[in-house]
Scaffold this motif. Structure first.
Motif, PDB file in Angstrom:
ATOM      1  N   GLU A   1       9.051  23.593   2.672  1.00  0.00           N
ATOM      2  CA  GLU A   1       8.872  22.153   2.556  1.00  0.00           C
ATOM      3  C   GLU A   1       9.728  21.387   3.554  1.00  0.00           C
ATOM      4  O   GLU A   1       9.264  20.435   4.171  1.00  0.00           O
ATOM      5  CB  GLU A   1       9.191  21.685   1.127  1.00  0.00           C
ATOM      6  CG  GLU A   1       8.017  21.840   0.205  1.00  0.00           C
ATOM      7  CD  GLU A   1       8.267  21.262  -1.182  1.00  0.00           C
ATOM      8  OE1 GLU A   1       8.974  20.230  -1.280  1.00  0.00           O
ATOM      9  OE2 GLU A   1       7.762  21.850  -2.152  1.00  0.00           O
ATOM     10  N   SER A   2      10.963  21.823   3.716  1.00  0.00           N
ATOM     11  CA  SER A   2      11.787  21.062   4.649  1.00  0.00           C
ATOM     12  C   SER A   2      11.252  21.238   6.068  1.00  0.00           C
ATOM     13  O   SER A   2      11.369  20.342   6.896  1.00  0.00           O
ATOM     14  CB  SER A   2      13.269  21.410   4.498  1.00  0.00           C
ATOM     15  OG  SER A   2      13.509  22.687   5.016  1.00  0.00           O
TER      16      SER A   2
ATOM     17  N   TRP B   1       8.661  18.498   6.588  1.00  0.00           N
ATOM     18  CA  TRP B   1       9.179  17.164   6.931  1.00  0.00           C
ATOM     19  C   TRP B   1       9.694  17.125   8.356  1.00  0.00           C
ATOM     20  O   TRP B   1       9.580  16.115   9.040  1.00  0.00           O
ATOM     21  CB  TRP B   1      10.265  16.742   5.931  1.00  0.00           C
ATOM     22  CG  TRP B   1       9.741  16.762   4.520  1.00  0.00           C
ATOM     23  CD1 TRP B   1      10.232  17.464   3.465  1.00  0.00           C
ATOM     24  CD2 TRP B   1       8.599  16.061   4.013  1.00  0.00           C
ATOM     25  NE1 TRP B   1       9.470  17.256   2.346  1.00  0.00           N
ATOM     26  CE2 TRP B   1       8.459  16.404   2.655  1.00  0.00           C
ATOM     27  CE3 TRP B   1       7.664  15.187   4.590  1.00  0.00           C
ATOM     28  CZ2 TRP B   1       7.431  15.905   1.846  1.00  0.00           C
ATOM     29  CZ3 TRP B   1       6.645  14.688   3.799  1.00  0.00           C
ATOM     30  CH2 TRP B   1       6.538  15.048   2.445  1.00  0.00           C
TER      31      TRP B   1
ATOM     32  N   VAL C   1       6.716  16.529  10.424  1.00  0.00           N
ATOM     33  CA  VAL C   1       6.298  15.134  10.348  1.00  0.00           C
ATOM     34  C   VAL C   1       7.154  14.288  11.301  1.00  0.00           C
ATOM     35  O   VAL C   1       6.652  13.490  12.089  1.00  0.00           O
ATOM     36  CB  VAL C   1       6.407  14.600   8.903  1.00  0.00           C
ATOM     37  CG1 VAL C   1       6.196  13.083   8.870  1.00  0.00           C
ATOM     38  CG2 VAL C   1       5.390  15.295   7.998  1.00  0.00           C
ATOM     39  N   ARG C   2       8.463  14.521  11.254  1.00  0.00           N
ATOM     40  CA  ARG C   2       9.362  13.736  12.120  1.00  0.00           C
ATOM     41  C   ARG C   2       9.076  13.993  13.588  1.00  0.00           C
ATOM     42  O   ARG C   2       9.067  13.076  14.404  1.00  0.00           O
ATOM     43  CB  ARG C   2      10.822  14.070  11.797  1.00  0.00           C
ATOM     44  CG  ARG C   2      11.203  13.827  10.340  1.00  0.00           C
ATOM     45  CD  ARG C   2      12.632  14.228  10.056  1.00  0.00           C
ATOM     46  NE  ARG C   2      13.536  13.319  10.758  1.00  0.00           N
ATOM     47  CZ  ARG C   2      14.092  12.261  10.171  1.00  0.00           C
ATOM     48  NH1 ARG C   2      13.868  12.032   8.906  1.00  0.00           N
ATOM     49  NH2 ARG C   2      14.857  11.457  10.859  1.00  0.00           N
TER      50      ARG C   2
ATOM     51  N   VAL D   1       1.028  11.130   3.478  1.00  0.00           N
ATOM     52  CA  VAL D   1       1.578  11.955   2.415  1.00  0.00           C
ATOM     53  C   VAL D   1       0.837  11.555   1.144  1.00  0.00           C
ATOM     54  O   VAL D   1       0.859  10.394   0.747  1.00  0.00           O
ATOM     55  CB  VAL D   1       3.092  11.710   2.226  1.00  0.00           C
ATOM     56  CG1 VAL D   1       3.607  12.509   1.034  1.00  0.00           C
ATOM     57  CG2 VAL D   1       3.852  12.075   3.498  1.00  0.00           C
TER      58      VAL D   1
ATOM     59  N   LEU E   1      11.382   9.801  -0.148  1.00  0.00           N
ATOM     60  CA  LEU E   1      11.143  10.197   1.241  1.00  0.00           C
ATOM     61  C   LEU E   1      11.818   9.222   2.198  1.00  0.00           C
ATOM     62  O   LEU E   1      12.419   9.611   3.194  1.00  0.00           O
ATOM     63  CB  LEU E   1       9.640  10.266   1.526  1.00  0.00           C
ATOM     64  CG  LEU E   1       8.914  11.458   0.912  1.00  0.00           C
ATOM     65  CD1 LEU E   1       7.409  11.324   1.092  1.00  0.00           C
ATOM     66  CD2 LEU E   1       9.397  12.760   1.559  1.00  0.00           C
TER      67      LEU E   1
ATOM     68  N   GLU F   1      14.199  12.724   3.394  1.00  0.00           N
ATOM     69  CA  GLU F   1      13.597  13.483   4.485  1.00  0.00           C
ATOM     70  C   GLU F   1      13.040  12.617   5.622  1.00  0.00           C
ATOM     71  O   GLU F   1      13.012  13.033   6.759  1.00  0.00           O
ATOM     72  CB  GLU F   1      12.455  14.356   3.927  1.00  0.00           C
ATOM     73  CG  GLU F   1      12.878  15.292   2.807  1.00  0.00           C
ATOM     74  CD  GLU F   1      13.519  16.562   3.326  1.00  0.00           C
ATOM     75  OE1 GLU F   1      13.811  16.646   4.530  1.00  0.00           O
ATOM     76  OE2 GLU F   1      13.728  17.478   2.500  1.00  0.00           O
ATOM     77  N   LEU F   2      12.558  11.438   5.286  1.00  0.00           N
ATOM     78  CA  LEU F   2      11.911  10.633   6.321  1.00  0.00           C
ATOM     79  C   LEU F   2      12.693   9.366   6.656  1.00  0.00           C
ATOM     80  O   LEU F   2      12.139   8.393   7.158  1.00  0.00           O
ATOM     81  CB  LEU F   2      10.477  10.269   5.899  1.00  0.00           C
ATOM     82  CG  LEU F   2       9.542  11.447   5.596  1.00  0.00           C
ATOM     83  CD1 LEU F   2       8.149  10.957   5.235  1.00  0.00           C
ATOM     84  CD2 LEU F   2       9.458  12.401   6.792  1.00  0.00           C
TER      85      LEU F   2
END
Ligand code: ADP
Ligand code: MG
Length: 712
Positions: A481-482, A485, A488-489, A500, A523, A527-528
């Motif tokens: 999962e990490s 993210w 995504v970044r 999402v 988020l 993470e975001l």
């Protein structure tokens, strides 16, 4: 009973209450009702769930540990004892003369009452040795009662009903026995019976309930399966034929240039499939009777171009077109993309000096301001608007058209019978408009024949070239999962965008909104953090929703956290990543739709399914998505996993007539039944010469049931 009575029809059987059978008093009738059985017809259509073949049963003494087997034995004893943590263990010992076997059940004390000493039972399970004792843990148990015969039917039961399978068998036998005198009418034409070498209905009903061999049961089953499928197809084909006979539609003039100009200004060439489907539609449009066609195509297959082509065909001949979408967001988006596609095209206008005027496309939804709305409405009446795009608002009473000739309905399953009727009325002045229904949820061919059998079906089975398939991964566990993210970044850093999606929570919109809001906050702060994150869900006001969508489209939002409102048709080519939380909670079709939101532009699309499935089906669904990007292939898998119930369920609210038939297992029979139905209806459109067959269709698919066939 006078012997001159004609054979029993299904209608006759539907008219006899179960209480007419000997041995059925009020109490039994009530129990039967719990199984939805109130007439003799219901009773004899309560088919066995499976059969036990006594000749194949094993002897206890021959069983080896690990063997899975069916054993017939008599109950010797049944005892329960408590275990730690308020659990109980019930041990039931059975014997068959060759040996003894202990059945073990956890927390099923009622087994003591069910399995009384001396009772004959059939058990099915896996043998193991436990401290030297032969055991089966939690086997399937069927009470045999005093039944004889080689093959024993096992009937579907329900705990509510409290009727054993042998009690049911007895009642059904009684019903069949009482029917012997008159026999069963067989309304299926003899040439059809001949062609497929079918047994007659009498033999089929006896053969399904108490076959003397499994081969006899198979013969019976194929006959009854065919009857079910034939009835459904007769209804659908009859309906389709009656629509086709309606000569009150618009015969569109195909000679204009507008469609060609439109195609010429597209920045791409049409795919083979788009050309083929355009031709199929053109053929219908030029004909007098109203078109009634379904357009199936995978996400991204280019349905919009086809829809616009149909709308412009109407426009170039002087008619108006309407495109109806299920939500405001979608209507708005269609409006933007259609306007973009059409650019500065013009239409012939005899009243203009130049001989033409700009083609006019307008949006009509509840969020369009009152003044603008008024203007669109006024212009629709006088024919100043050529194409109108909107939601249900399009068919409200106050909306009047000058000459509505073509209607496209996107995502058909959200529209019902009434809406379609309303649409027909809109065209009153010029004739019933042609209707094209678009769906992005493909279903397998034979299922389509059943679910959409009253429509002509066109299929876009080819993707526009140059698109690389979306890469889908299952991100299981915190490390994976990490990684998601991080991706995504990275994508955002390269100027791309992401979705999402949080699961739809059907039980409660409040919980759903809370969960998507939580995810959003988490988020954004975790993470975001640092990215521009937007939020979209069903409780957001239309204006806010639109503003958020507009920001995302413009690129001023990097990541959109949303519920499934983004599922259908949202088109932002710059979005490359789709992350789905708890993916195992979505259906295959839904996940495929969601995934279709990315990879629509020049950049590689990525889809990450998060989740830790609690069920095998959930896991199978995620694995299917990872393995294939082909919507039709996935539809087949979906049918495998879910069975046909749900597919039918999408259109069919009432009970359905498919008790034995399976759209999955009986595929060939679906096609054959359709072929036979087409043949029969071609010669006898109202089933006047096949009176009893028609009556049977009405009975089995009457009002309620026929409703689903209309839903499109
Ligand atoms: P659908 O509605 O079937 O999911 P769309 O009609 O939204 O698909 O089309 C998806 C994308 O493909 C759009 O950006 C559209 O402009 C583009 N497209 C459609 N037809 C073609 C084609 N023949 N060649 C290339 N791109 C196409
Ligand atoms: Mg679309």
């Amino acid at each position: 009973m006078p012997t001159g009575d004609p054979p029993l029809t299904l209608r006759d059987l539907a008219g006899i209450k179960v209480t007419n059978l000997s041995g059925v008093g009020e109490k039994t009738a009530e129990k039967l009702l719990a199984l939805e059985i109130s007439t003799v017809l219901d009773l004899i259509q309560h088919y066995p769930r499976r059969y036990l073949d006594r000749t194949r049963q094993a002897q206890i003494a021959d069983l080896l540990p690990g063997d899975e087997a069916t054993v017939l034995g008599a109950v010797r004893s049944a005892k329960s004892r408590p275990l730690r943590g308020r659990r109980t263990l019930t041990n039931v010992v059975i014997g068959d003369g060759t040996g003894e076997l202990t059945l073990t059940f956890f927390n099923q004390r009622w087994r003591e009452r069910q399995l009384k000493q001396g009772m004959e039972v059939l058990v099915h399970g896996k043998l193991k040795l436990f401290r030297g004792e032969r055991q089966m843990a939690a086997p399937v148990v069927d009470l045999v009662g005093d039944r004889t015969g080689r093959i024993i039917p096992v009937y579907p039961q329900s705990t509510k009903a409290d009727l054993s399978t042998w009690e049911l068998a007895k009642l059904i036998e009684e019903a069949l026995r009482r029917s012997r005198v008159r026999g069963f009418d067989d309304p299926v034409p003899p040439e059809v019976l001949d062609r497929f070498d079918f047994v007659d209905r009498e033999a089929a009903l006896h053969g399904i309930h108490h076959p003397t061999s499994m081969a006899e049961m198979q013969q019976a089953r194929r006959r009854l399966v065919f009857d079910e499928l034939l009835r459904v197809q007769l209804e659908l084909v009859r309906r389709k034929a009656s629509i086709e006979r309606e000569a009150s539609g618009v015969a569109h003039d195909m000679s204009g240039e507008l469609v060609d100009c439109f195609h010429a200004r597209l920045p791409f060439a049409l795919t083979e499939a788009q050309r083929r489907v355009n031709a199929e539609i053109a053929h219908d449009l030029s004909a007098e009777h109203p078109m009634h066609r379904l357009l199936q195509g995978d996400v991204g297959s280019g349905k919009t171009v086809v829809a616009v082509t149909a709308l412009l065909t109407a426009v170039q001949g002087g008619y108006q077109g309407a495109l109806m979408a299920p939500t405001e967001v979608l209507a708005e988006q269609h409006y933007l993309s259609v306007r973009d596609m059409l650019g500065d095209l013009s239409v012939p206008d005899p009243t203009s000096l130049l001989g033409d005027r700009p083609l006019r496309v307008e949006l009509l939804t509840n969020s369009v301001g009152a003044t603008a709305r008024r203007q669109v409405l006024d212009d629709l009446i006088v024919g100043g608007v050529d194409v109108v795009i909107g939601t249900h608002a399009l068919i409200q009473e106050k909306v009047q058209y000058q000459s509505l000739g073509m209607v496209v309905i996107d995502e058909q399953h959200r529209f019902g019978v009434e809406q379609r009727a309303a649409l027909r009325d809109k065209g009153e002045s010029v004739g019933v408009p042609d209707v094209l229904v678009m769906t992005a949820t493909p279903i397998p061919r034979t299922a389509a024949m059943t679910v959409y059998g009253d429509l002509d079906v066109s299929t876009l089975d080819e993707m526009p070239p140059g698109r690389s398939p979306i890469i889908t991964s299952w991100a299981e566990g915190p490390i994976a999962e990490s990684g998601v993210w991080e991706t995504v970044r990275n994508e955002v850093a390269q100027g791309r965008q992401a979705y999402v999606v949080c699961p739809l929570i059907e039980e409660s919109e409040v919980i759903e909104v809370r969960s998507v809001e939580d995810a959003f906050v988490e988020l954004q702060n975790g993470e975001l953090s640092g990215l521009r994150v937007g939020l979209l869900h069903g409780r957001v006001s239309p204006a806010e929703k639109e503003a958020t969508m507009a920001h995302f489209r413009e690129g001023s939002i990097d990541v959109l956290v949303a519920t499934t409102v983004v599922e259908v048709g949202v088109d932002v080519p710059n979005a490359t990543v789709m992350v789905v939380f708890d993916a195992d909670r979505f259906g295959i079709a839904q996940l495929h739709q969601l995934r279709g939101r990315v990879g629509r532009g020049e950049h590689q699309g990525l889809c990450y399914l998060l989740g830790d499935p609690g069920t095998n089906d959930g896991k199978a669904r995620i694995e299917a998505l990872v393995a294939s990007t082909d919507g039709f292939e996935l539809a087949e898998v979906d049918l495998e996993i879910r069975g046909e119930g749900t597919i039918m369920g999408e259109r069919q609210k009432g009970r359905n007539d498919l008790r034995l038939a399976s759209l999955r297992r009986d595929k060939e029979w679906v096609s054959l039944a359709r072929e036979v139905a087409i043949g029969i209806i071609a010669d006898d459109p109202e089933l006047a010469d096949h009176f009893e067959l028609g009556a049977e269709v009405d009975l089995m698919l009457g009002d309620n049931e026929a409703e689903f066939l209309m839903k499109s």
